[in-house]
Design an enzyme around this catalytic site. Structure first.
Site, PDB file in Angstrom:
ATOM      1  N   TYR A  39       0.856  -1.191   0.000  1.00 25.69           N
ATOM      2  CA  TYR A  39       0.000   0.000   0.000  1.00 25.69           C
ATOM      3  C   TYR A  39       0.893   1.243   0.000  1.00 25.69           C
ATOM      4  O   TYR A  39       0.596   2.232  -0.643  1.00 25.69           O
ATOM      5  CB  TYR A  39      -0.908  -0.003   1.233  1.00 25.69           C
ATOM      6  N   ASN A  62     -12.943   0.271  -4.511  1.00 24.52           N
ATOM      7  CA  ASN A  62     -12.714  -0.211  -5.863  1.00 24.52           C
ATOM      8  C   ASN A  62     -13.987  -0.778  -6.499  1.00 24.52           C
ATOM      9  O   ASN A  62     -14.454  -1.836  -6.117  1.00 24.52           O
ATOM     10  CB  ASN A  62     -11.627  -1.294  -5.832  1.00 24.52           C
ATOM     11  N   CYS A  70      -6.382  -5.435  -7.784  1.00 23.47           N
ATOM     12  CA  CYS A  70      -6.187  -4.952  -6.420  1.00 23.47           C
ATOM     13  C   CYS A  70      -5.611  -6.069  -5.556  1.00 23.47           C
ATOM     14  O   CYS A  70      -5.127  -5.824  -4.466  1.00 23.47           O
ATOM     15  CB  CYS A  70      -7.505  -4.456  -5.845  1.00 23.47           C
ATOM     16  N   HIS A  71      -5.638  -7.300  -6.072  1.00 24.51           N
ATOM     17  CA  HIS A  71      -5.115  -8.413  -5.280  1.00 24.51           C
ATOM     18  C   HIS A  71      -3.578  -8.403  -5.288  1.00 24.51           C
ATOM     19  O   HIS A  71      -2.951  -9.137  -4.551  1.00 24.51           O
ATOM     20  CB  HIS A  71      -5.642  -9.732  -5.838  1.00 24.51           C
ATOM     21  N   GLU A  99      -0.509 -16.387 -10.176  1.00 27.29           N
ATOM     22  CA  GLU A  99       0.368 -15.518 -10.955  1.00 27.29           C
ATOM     23  C   GLU A  99       1.821 -15.703 -10.594  1.00 27.29           C
ATOM     24  O   GLU A  99       2.696 -15.025 -11.096  1.00 27.29           O
ATOM     25  CB  GLU A  99      -0.030 -14.062 -10.715  1.00 27.29           C
TER      26      GLU A  99
END
Length: 102
Positions: A39, A62, A70-71, A99
């Site tokens: 953040y 969001n 956002c993850h 990912e």
DNA sequence: CCCGATTCCCCGC
DNA sequence: GCGGGGAATCGGG
């Protein structure tokens, strides 16, 4: 500056978002795959190194949870943080693992 | 003024 | 590294 960013900004303008929130969401959307930002890092990226709290606020609001990565935004301690999208932090972890970001 | 998907520091084990 | 406690900081409603 990507052309996509402009389109995204326009899309976001459809919601009642403020400039700040828009900036945060765009910065989040610009995170490359397999990457993660804290953040605070994200806050620095938009020119507000100490607005990590406000950043969390923006991400929490969001409107494009599944569309904006956002993850990929986690706490500086290495924890996941949160995820307002469907699936909550559970899915967030799964996405990051998929990912290979973690 | 209060809240929150935060962060950093201090102490002791 | 982990637990407890506290302060600082920012935008939005």
């Amino acid at each position: 500056m990507k052309i996509k960013e402009m389109q995204l900004r326009k899309l976001l303008s459809q919601f009642h978002l403020t400039e700040f929130e828009t900036e945060v969401l765009i910065a989040t959307a610009s995170i490359e795959e397999g990457k993660t930002l804290t953040y605070k890092e994200l806050a620095e990226r938009i020119g507000r190194p100490n607005s990590y709290r406000a950043v969390g606020n923006a991400l929490g609001r969001n409107p494009l949870a599944p569309e904006i990565p956002c993850h990929r935004v986690i706490k500086s301690s290495g924890e996941l943080g949160g995820y307002s999208g469907k699936g909550g932090n559970r899915k967030k972890k799964r996405l990051l693992r998929s990912e290979n970001a973690i």
